[in-house]
Design a protein around this motif. Structure first.
Motif, PDB file in Angstrom:
ATOM      1  N   ILE A   1      -4.864  -9.645  -1.252  1.00  0.00           N
ATOM      2  CA  ILE A   1      -4.621  -8.224  -1.535  1.00  0.00           C
ATOM      3  C   ILE A   1      -3.181  -7.855  -1.189  1.00  0.00           C
ATOM      4  O   ILE A   1      -2.506  -7.135  -1.936  1.00  0.00           O
ATOM      5  CB  ILE A   1      -5.611  -7.349  -0.740  1.00  0.00           C
ATOM      6  CG1 ILE A   1      -7.016  -7.489  -1.347  1.00  0.00           C
ATOM      7  CG2 ILE A   1      -5.171  -5.893  -0.732  1.00  0.00           C
ATOM      8  CD1 ILE A   1      -8.098  -6.801  -0.555  1.00  0.00           C
ATOM      9  N   SER A   2      -2.689  -8.363  -0.068  1.00  0.00           N
ATOM     10  CA  SER A   2      -1.314  -8.085   0.337  1.00  0.00           C
ATOM     11  C   SER A   2      -0.324  -8.591  -0.704  1.00  0.00           C
ATOM     12  O   SER A   2       0.653  -7.907  -1.039  1.00  0.00           O
ATOM     13  CB  SER A   2      -1.029  -8.733   1.693  1.00  0.00           C
ATOM     14  OG  SER A   2       0.320  -8.545   2.072  1.00  0.00           O
ATOM     15  N   ALA A   3      -0.564  -9.780  -1.236  1.00  0.00           N
ATOM     16  CA  ALA A   3       0.341 -10.349  -2.237  1.00  0.00           C
ATOM     17  C   ALA A   3       0.411  -9.459  -3.476  1.00  0.00           C
ATOM     18  O   ALA A   3       1.494  -9.226  -4.039  1.00  0.00           O
ATOM     19  CB  ALA A   3      -0.126 -11.754  -2.617  1.00  0.00           C
ATOM     20  N   VAL A   4      -0.735  -8.951  -3.909  1.00  0.00           N
ATOM     21  CA  VAL A   4      -0.773  -8.093  -5.099  1.00  0.00           C
ATOM     22  C   VAL A   4      -0.109  -6.750  -4.812  1.00  0.00           C
ATOM     23  O   VAL A   4       0.627  -6.211  -5.650  1.00  0.00           O
ATOM     24  CB  VAL A   4      -2.225  -7.905  -5.577  1.00  0.00           C
ATOM     25  CG1 VAL A   4      -2.306  -6.871  -6.687  1.00  0.00           C
ATOM     26  CG2 VAL A   4      -2.795  -9.238  -6.063  1.00  0.00           C
ATOM     27  N   LEU A   5      -0.345  -6.186  -3.629  1.00  0.00           N
ATOM     28  CA  LEU A   5       0.287  -4.922  -3.265  1.00  0.00           C
ATOM     29  C   LEU A   5       1.805  -5.068  -3.172  1.00  0.00           C
ATOM     30  O   LEU A   5       2.562  -4.195  -3.638  1.00  0.00           O
ATOM     31  CB  LEU A   5      -0.268  -4.419  -1.935  1.00  0.00           C
ATOM     32  CG  LEU A   5      -1.699  -3.870  -1.948  1.00  0.00           C
ATOM     33  CD1 LEU A   5      -2.161  -3.560  -0.529  1.00  0.00           C
ATOM     34  CD2 LEU A   5      -1.803  -2.627  -2.816  1.00  0.00           C
ATOM     35  N   LYS A   6       2.269  -6.158  -2.591  1.00  0.00           N
ATOM     36  CA  LYS A   6       3.710  -6.378  -2.476  1.00  0.00           C
ATOM     37  C   LYS A   6       4.330  -6.592  -3.853  1.00  0.00           C
ATOM     38  O   LYS A   6       5.444  -6.125  -4.120  1.00  0.00           O
ATOM     39  CB  LYS A   6       3.985  -7.577  -1.565  1.00  0.00           C
ATOM     40  CG  LYS A   6       3.753  -7.290  -0.089  1.00  0.00           C
ATOM     41  CD  LYS A   6       4.106  -8.487   0.778  1.00  0.00           C
ATOM     42  CE  LYS A   6       3.954  -8.146   2.264  1.00  0.00           C
ATOM     43  NZ  LYS A   6       4.284  -9.309   3.148  1.00  0.00           N
ATOM     44  N   GLU A   7       3.610  -7.263  -4.727  1.00  0.00           N
ATOM     45  CA  GLU A   7       4.094  -7.476  -6.085  1.00  0.00           C
ATOM     46  C   GLU A   7       4.262  -6.138  -6.811  1.00  0.00           C
ATOM     47  O   GLU A   7       5.109  -6.001  -7.705  1.00  0.00           O
ATOM     48  CB  GLU A   7       3.112  -8.370  -6.838  1.00  0.00           C
ATOM     49  CG  GLU A   7       3.625  -8.941  -8.136  1.00  0.00           C
ATOM     50  CD  GLU A   7       2.646  -9.937  -8.744  1.00  0.00           C
ATOM     51  OE1 GLU A   7       3.013 -11.114  -8.919  1.00  0.00           O
ATOM     52  OE2 GLU A   7       1.508  -9.538  -9.054  1.00  0.00           O
ATOM     53  N   ALA A   8       3.439  -5.146  -6.421  1.00  0.00           N
ATOM     54  CA  ALA A   8       3.515  -3.815  -7.032  1.00  0.00           C
ATOM     55  C   ALA A   8       4.564  -2.931  -6.349  1.00  0.00           C
ATOM     56  O   ALA A   8       4.700  -1.755  -6.706  1.00  0.00           O
ATOM     57  CB  ALA A   8       2.152  -3.139  -6.975  1.00  0.00           C
ATOM     58  N   GLY A   9       5.277  -3.475  -5.361  1.00  0.00           N
ATOM     59  CA  GLY A   9       6.373  -2.746  -4.738  1.00  0.00           C
ATOM     60  C   GLY A   9       6.053  -2.060  -3.430  1.00  0.00           C
ATOM     61  O   GLY A   9       6.867  -1.280  -2.905  1.00  0.00           O
ATOM     62  N   HIS A  10       4.882  -2.331  -2.848  1.00  0.00           N
ATOM     63  CA  HIS A  10       4.501  -1.686  -1.595  1.00  0.00           C
ATOM     64  C   HIS A  10       4.822  -2.590  -0.402  1.00  0.00           C
ATOM     65  O   HIS A  10       4.879  -3.820  -0.534  1.00  0.00           O
ATOM     66  CB  HIS A  10       3.012  -1.349  -1.602  1.00  0.00           C
ATOM     67  CG  HIS A  10       2.609  -0.480  -2.759  1.00  0.00           C
ATOM     68  ND1 HIS A  10       2.999   0.828  -2.871  1.00  0.00           N
ATOM     69  CD2 HIS A  10       1.853  -0.757  -3.865  1.00  0.00           C
ATOM     70  CE1 HIS A  10       2.508   1.334  -3.989  1.00  0.00           C
ATOM     71  NE2 HIS A  10       1.815   0.401  -4.613  1.00  0.00           N
ATOM     72  N   ASP A  11       5.002  -1.985   0.746  1.00  0.00           N
ATOM     73  CA  ASP A  11       5.172  -2.735   1.990  1.00  0.00           C
ATOM     74  C   ASP A  11       3.818  -2.842   2.674  1.00  0.00           C
ATOM     75  O   ASP A  11       3.084  -1.858   2.778  1.00  0.00           O
ATOM     76  CB  ASP A  11       6.162  -2.029   2.917  1.00  0.00           C
ATOM     77  CG  ASP A  11       7.579  -2.041   2.372  1.00  0.00           C
ATOM     78  OD1 ASP A  11       7.954  -3.055   1.753  1.00  0.00           O
ATOM     79  OD2 ASP A  11       8.289  -1.032   2.548  1.00  0.00           O
ATOM     80  N   VAL A  12       3.500  -4.037   3.155  1.00  0.00           N
ATOM     81  CA  VAL A  12       2.198  -4.272   3.764  1.00  0.00           C
ATOM     82  C   VAL A  12       2.374  -4.896   5.136  1.00  0.00           C
ATOM     83  O   VAL A  12       3.140  -5.858   5.301  1.00  0.00           O
ATOM     84  CB  VAL A  12       1.318  -5.198   2.889  1.00  0.00           C
ATOM     85  CG1 VAL A  12      -0.075  -5.335   3.499  1.00  0.00           C
ATOM     86  CG2 VAL A  12       1.225  -4.665   1.466  1.00  0.00           C
ATOM     87  N   CYS A  13       1.665  -4.361   6.119  1.00  0.00           N
ATOM     88  CA  CYS A  13       1.649  -4.927   7.470  1.00  0.00           C
ATOM     89  C   CYS A  13       0.198  -5.163   7.890  1.00  0.00           C
ATOM     90  O   CYS A  13      -0.720  -4.523   7.379  1.00  0.00           O
ATOM     91  CB  CYS A  13       2.319  -3.986   8.466  1.00  0.00           C
ATOM     92  SG  CYS A  13       4.088  -3.784   8.204  1.00  0.00           S
ATOM     93  N   LEU A  14       0.020  -6.061   8.823  1.00  0.00           N
ATOM     94  CA  LEU A  14      -1.317  -6.391   9.322  1.00  0.00           C
ATOM     95  C   LEU A  14      -1.406  -6.116  10.816  1.00  0.00           C
ATOM     96  O   LEU A  14      -0.580  -6.595  11.592  1.00  0.00           O
ATOM     97  CB  LEU A  14      -1.624  -7.871   9.057  1.00  0.00           C
ATOM     98  CG  LEU A  14      -2.953  -8.400   9.610  1.00  0.00           C
ATOM     99  CD1 LEU A  14      -4.125  -7.757   8.858  1.00  0.00           C
ATOM    100  CD2 LEU A  14      -3.015  -9.921   9.503  1.00  0.00           C
TER     101      LEU A  14
END
Length: 511
Positions: free
Chosen positions: A35-48
C-alpha cells in the motif's frame, strides 16, 4: 492537480504476551509495504509507526504528533483488536481533526464492528492498494472523505455509514510496484536480523475453503471469484527477490509466506527453475500435502528448499474432513513427510488444539500422527474462531461460544467433552508426547506396539492423571523457556543463531 499529503500507517505488531516487552524486533508486513508503494507512486508521503509493544497514551500521542499526519491508517488484526480500539480512542481524544481509516483482515471480515469503534472514520475492505490510493488522493484534493469510495465503508459527520461495493481484485499482480521495503527498518526486522531470512509473498488468495481460515471468506468478498488465487509471474517474482537482496545483502534465506506455494504446478516448476538459476539461496515455504509428489520434492530440494510447513491441524480424519473441510488421509500425510525428509528437507506442521467437537483422544491422534511423520518442528496453536468463518458458525450452533470469556483467554471454546484445563494440558505437553510416542513406534511392532500404545493412552487419558496440575506447571515452564530464548535472541544473537543452525542441520539429516 492535488498536492501529496502525509499518511501515517499504524501497525500494532505484538500479541498479549509480548505487549509489555520492549526491544523485540518487529515483523515485516507486505500488505502495508505494498500500500505504501502505491501511495508513494501517487505522490504521497508515507510513514510507519511500527509498534512492537503497547505504548501508554502519552507515548502514543507524542509519537503520532511527531509524524504530523494529514490522514491515519490503522492495521487491525483480530488478536490486536482491543489494542487498536484503545489507540483509535486516543486518536479521537487528541487528534479529532485527523481522519482515521482502518484495514487488514479483521476490518475486512468484521467491518460493522470496526466502523462502530470511536475514532474510526472509514474501513477498507479487501485488497487496499488502489482503493487506499484513490481514497487518500480524493481527500488530498477535496479536504474531505469520499463517501462513495469503492471498497470503503465511510462514516458521515452525522454518523451515517456509507457501505460501498468492493472493488475488483487486482488480476495481474505484475502491475503493482514492488513493496516499499523502506517503510520498515528492514535489515533489523526479526527474521532479517536474527535469522538472515527475508519474508516475502509472491501471490494472493487460496483455492481451498478450509472452514477455520480467513482466506475463503476474503475470497467471498468479491463477486468474481474465479482467478482470485494469483501469483506474480515467475520472472516478476524473481525480480522482486533480487530487489530484496539489493536492499539487504546479508539475506541468506527466503521465507515464502504464501498460503500454498505449490498450488499451481506449472507456475511452481517455472519459478523453481528461475530461482535455482538466479537466486540460489535457501528457502522455506508452505505446501499443500495433497499436491506433493516425488517430482515436486526433487525440484524443491534442487532449488534450495530446506524446510516446508504443511497444515495437519488434527490427526483425526473424521473431524478434519467434517468440520475443517480437509480431506487428506493420514497414510498419505505420513508418506509425504517421509518423502520430504528423505530428500533432506525439514518438515514443519501446523496443529490446532481445542477445535469444535475435539476430544482429548483426538488430540492424542494429532500427536501420534506427528510422531509417525517424524516431524522436525511443530507449530501448535489454540483454536481461534475468526470472524465470518464457517468454523465460527459451527461452534456457535453447538453452543461452544461463551461471550463472557475474557478476550485474552487463549482457550476460546467451552466444551463439555473437552475441559479448558485439558486443552491447556495437551497444548503444553504436545512436544513431550510426540517424543514418547515416537520412541514407542521405533521400538515396538505388531501386538506389542498396540499394547504399548494402549498403555500410554491409558495413562494420559486416565481419570486419576493430574492433567490440570501438570498443565499449569508445563505452561509456566514453557513461558520461562520462551523468555530465555527471547533474551538470548536479543542479547546473544550469535549464540541464538548458532544453536538454531545446529538444530536445523540435525533435522535435515533426519536425526
Amino acid at each position: 492537480m492535488y498536492q501529496g499529503i502525509n499518511v501515517l500507517l499504524i501497525y500494532p505488531d505484538f500479541i498479549e504476551k509480548t505487549k509489555n516487552k520492549r526491544g523485540i524486533p518487529g515483523n515485516y508486513n507486505e500488505g502495508l509495504a505494498s500500500i505504501s508503494a502505491v501511495l508513494k507512486e501517487a505522490g504521497h508521503d508515507v510513514c510507519l509507526y511500527h509498534q512492537t509493544y503497547m505504548p501508554d497514551k502519552k507515548e502514543f500521542v507524542q509519537k503520532v504528533g511527531e509524524f504530523k499526519p494529514d490522514i491515519i491508517g490503522i492495521a487491525i488484526r483480530t488478536s490486536a483488536l482491543s489494542y487498536a480500539t484503545q489507540m483509535a480512542l486516543w486518536l479521537d481524544e487528541e487528534f479529532s481533526d485527523i481522519f482515521v481509516m482502518a484495514g487488514m483482515y479483521h476490518a475486512s471480515l468484521a467491518p460493522s464492528e470496526v466502523i462502530s469503534l470511536r475514532g474510526i472514520d472509514a474501513v477498507c475492505i479487501g485488497e487496499g492498494e488502489y482503493p487506499c490510493r484513490d481514497f487518500v488522493s480524493y481527500f488530498a484534493e477535496n479536504g474531505k472523505l469520499d463517501l462513495e469510495a469503492e471498497s470503503f465503508w465511510v462514516k458521515d459527520l452525522d454518523g451515517t455509514v456509507h457501505k460501498n461495493p468492493v472493488r475488483a481484485y487486482i488480476a495481474d499482480l505484475d502491475e503493482l510496484p514492488f513493496p516499499d521495503l523502506d517503510l520498515f527498518d528492514y535489515p533489523n526486522l526479526y527474521s532479517n536480523k536474527l535469522q538472515q531470512t527475508a519474508e516475502v509473498i509472491l501471490g494472493r488468495g487460496c483455492v481451498y475453503s478450509c472452514t477455520y481460515c480467513a482466506n475463503a471468506e476474503l475470497r467471498n468478498l468479491y463477486p468474481e471469484k474465479a482467478g482470485y488465487t494469483r501469483f506474480r509471474s515467475p520472472e516478476n517474482a524473481i525480480r522482486l527477490l533480487e530487489r530484496v537482496l539489493e536492499k539487504d545483502p546479508k539475506i541468506e534465506c527466503f521465507s515464502f509466506n504464501d498460503a500454498i506455494l505449490n498450488v499451481f504446478e506449472d507456475w511452481f516448476y517455472e519459478f523453481a527453475a528461475l530461482y535455482k538459476e538466479r537466486i540460489g539461496k535457501k528457502f522455506v515455504c508452505n505446501l499443500r500435502v495433497e499436491l506433493i509428489n516425488e517430482k515436486m520434492v526433487k525440484v524443491l530440494a534442487e532449488a534450495g528448499c530446506y524446510l516446508v510447513t504443511i497444515g495437519i491441524e488434527s490427526g483425526n480424519e473424521e473431524l478434519r474432513t467434517k468440520y475443517l473441510k480437509r480431506t487428506m488421509k493420514n497414510d498419505h500425510i505420513i508418506s509425504v513427510s517421509h518423502m520430504l525428509k528423505n530428500a533432506g528437507i525439514i518438515v514443519n506442521t501446523y496443529n490446532i488444539i481445542g477445535l469444535p467437537y475435539e476430544t482429548p483422544k483426538m488430540s492424542l491422534e494429532t500427536i501420534k500422527l506427528n510422531a509417525q511423520m517424524h516431524t522436525d518442528n511443530i507449530v501448535i496453536s489454540y483454536f481461534y474462531p475468526y470472524p465470518q468463518t464457517k468454523i465460527l458458525e459451527i461452534a456457535e450452533e453447538a453452543g461452544f461460544i461463551d461471550v463472557t470469556i475474557n478476550r485474552n483467554d487463549p482457550v476460546r471454546l467451552r466444551m463439555p467433552q473437552y475441559k479448558r484445563s485439558d486443552i491447556i494440558y495437551f497444548r503444553y505437553s504436545f512436544l513431550m508426547f510426540i517424543k514418547k510416542y515416537r520412541k514407542v513406534y521405533k521400538n515396538f511392532s505388531g501386538e506389542k506396539l498396540d499394547k504399548e500404545i494402549n498403555r500410554l493412552d491409558g495413562i494420559i487419558l486416565g481419570d486419576r492423571h493430574p492433567r490440570k496440575l501438570i498443565g499449569i506447571f508445563r505452561r509456566r515452564t514453557y513461558r520461562a523457556t520462551v523468555a530465555l530464548k527471547r533474551i538470548a535472541s536479543l542479547y546473544l544473537p550469535f549464540v541464538y543463531k548458532k544453536l538454531k543452525g545446529l538444530r536445523d542441520k540435525k533435522a535435515s539429516r533426519g536425526k
